[in-house]
Design a protein around this motif. Sequence first.
Motif, mmCIF file in Angstrom:
data_model
loop_
_atom_site.group_PDB
_atom_site.id
_atom_site.type_symbol
_atom_site.label_atom_id
_atom_site.label_comp_id
_atom_site.label_asym_id
_atom_site.label_seq_id
_atom_site.Cartn_x
_atom_site.Cartn_y
_atom_site.Cartn_z
ATOM 1 N N LEU A 286 0.497 9.296 -4.710
ATOM 2 C CA LEU A 286 1.660 9.428 -4.672
ATOM 3 C C LEU A 286 2.131 10.345 -3.491
ATOM 4 C CD1 LEU A 286 3.379 9.086 -8.158
ATOM 5 C CD2 LEU A 286 3.319 7.360 -6.295
ATOM 6 N N GLU A 287 1.699 11.472 -3.467
ATOM 7 C CA GLU A 287 1.807 12.314 -2.288
ATOM 8 C C GLU A 287 1.251 11.783 -1.050
ATOM 9 O OE1 GLU A 287 3.126 15.003 -2.104
ATOM 10 O OE2 GLU A 287 3.144 16.049 -3.799
ATOM 11 N N ALA B 83 3.427 9.573 4.155
ATOM 12 C CA ALA B 83 3.411 8.644 5.048
ATOM 13 C C ALA B 83 4.810 8.148 5.107
ATOM 14 C CB ALA B 83 2.438 7.333 4.607
ATOM 15 N N VAL C 218 9.557 7.690 -5.366
ATOM 16 C CA VAL C 218 8.260 8.307 -5.323
ATOM 17 C C VAL C 218 8.232 9.851 -5.880
ATOM 18 C CG1 VAL C 218 6.300 8.926 -3.762
ATOM 19 C CG2 VAL C 218 7.147 6.481 -3.548
ATOM 20 N N ALA C 219 9.181 10.304 -5.260
ATOM 21 C CA ALA C 219 9.530 12.099 -5.316
ATOM 22 C C ALA C 219 9.707 12.120 -6.680
ATOM 23 C CB ALA C 219 10.437 12.510 -4.388
ATOM 24 N N ILE D 170 6.644 11.587 -8.811
ATOM 25 C CA ILE D 170 5.767 12.774 -8.619
ATOM 26 C C ILE D 170 6.092 13.953 -9.641
ATOM 27 C CG2 ILE D 170 5.085 14.729 -7.045
ATOM 28 C CD1 ILE D 170 4.894 12.367 -4.638
ATOM 29 N N VAL E 166 11.022 6.580 -0.966
ATOM 30 C CA VAL E 166 10.612 7.875 -0.990
ATOM 31 C C VAL E 166 11.241 8.498 -2.132
ATOM 32 C CG1 VAL E 166 12.012 9.143 0.344
ATOM 33 C CG2 VAL E 166 9.511 9.468 0.470
ATOM 34 N N ILE F 35 1.347 8.554 -0.111
ATOM 35 C CA ILE F 35 2.453 7.788 0.112
ATOM 36 C C ILE F 35 3.678 8.332 0.580
ATOM 37 C CG2 ILE F 35 3.853 6.158 -0.891
ATOM 38 C CD1 ILE F 35 1.709 5.039 -2.676
ATOM 39 N N ARG F 36 4.180 9.442 -0.145
ATOM 40 C CA ARG F 36 5.352 10.191 0.309
ATOM 41 C C ARG F 36 5.294 10.771 1.730
ATOM 42 N NH1 ARG F 36 7.925 15.097 -3.224
ATOM 43 N NH2 ARG F 36 6.119 16.025 -2.981
ATOM 44 N N GLY G 253 0.882 -1.190 0.009
ATOM 45 C CA GLY G 253 -0.075 0.096 -0.012
ATOM 46 C C GLY G 253 0.811 1.161 0.025
ATOM 47 N N LEU G 254 2.073 1.278 0.741
ATOM 48 C CA LEU G 254 3.071 2.178 0.487
ATOM 49 C C LEU G 254 3.947 2.148 -0.733
ATOM 50 C CD1 LEU G 254 4.096 2.552 4.146
ATOM 51 C CD2 LEU G 254 2.907 4.026 3.107
#
Lengths: 141, 141
Positions: free
Chosen positions: B98-99, B104, A91-92, A95, A88, B101-102, A55-56
Amino acid sequence: MNIGTAAKRSGVLAKTVRYYEGVGLIPPAMRRANGYRRYHDVDVQTLRFIHRARGLGFSVQSVADLLALWRDQNRASADVRDLALQHVDDVARKIQELETIRQALNDLIEKCHGDNRPNCPILADLAGITDGTDYDRRNDD
Amino acid sequence: MNIGTAAKRSGVLAKTVRYYEGVGLIPPAMRRANGYRRYHDVDVQTLRFIHRARGLGFSVQSVADLLALWRDQNRASADVRDLALQHVDDVARKIQELETIRQALNDLIEKCHGDNRPNCPILADLAGITDGTDYDRRNDD
DNA sequence: GCTTGACCTTACTGCTGCTGGAACGTGGAT
DNA sequence: ATCCACGTTCCAGCAGCAGTAAGGTCAAGC
């Protein structure tokens, strides 16, 4: 408990549990006499762990790494942290890519009348027409 | 020109050009006597269009729709705009996910010492330990 | 004429992470 | 006896290519 119950309690679909077993994310379950997989509370905990990690947005491979660390009593929290930092970061970056795309799309959408006429700066841009010509007075393609 | 040249000029890999032909995004190319695909400037234009649209994150199917609109002299710019709006909506939703998730992940990372010790709030959270207990004085798992 | 190397061809496999379906066996209730 | 929900395995498919194998082609250089 059978796979359906473990699935419900963990939030992971039964089908997905079998898949996780197939790819080695979880060890093969013990079987009952009838061939059914048998699960215990500890397995549900593991599945919940997996569910949260997925989920993450962690990849299945990363979840495998996290599980290994979880089980390792001698782990260094730095290793877990590094995994999370790496993720992360990904993910960044993702984004950022999407933000760039959103901006570009919004710019184009803003310029498009969105009426019955064929002239459309969106298509013009995709076609590579990037000069300053008034799109209302030319043919986009 | 051959496929390699068309690829270089358009930014689309030759392999990908063949793929696009295979899935019907572009019509089958004419062949030379030796069987090689033959391309013209207009094909390069199309490939560039596709390349840009894919770069904006449009799915191959959406690109097919955009191409059809591009070729349709009687299109309504509203149709193009709608496609773009739909897409930008998807992008925005993805960014939101994604935000979340980021956020968290950052919260968890912040709480983790990242040292040699095994105690790790990241694993604790994934394991479902969400109470306010000081993680430094308990065993995460 | 022959080799080399860059280019072209098709066809098949693999990647991520499941999800759906077929075809079948089991368990418990009615 | 019948029904339904549940379980099993295996196979296919999604997106969007990328990699590889096993070949055919072509121009240049020796």
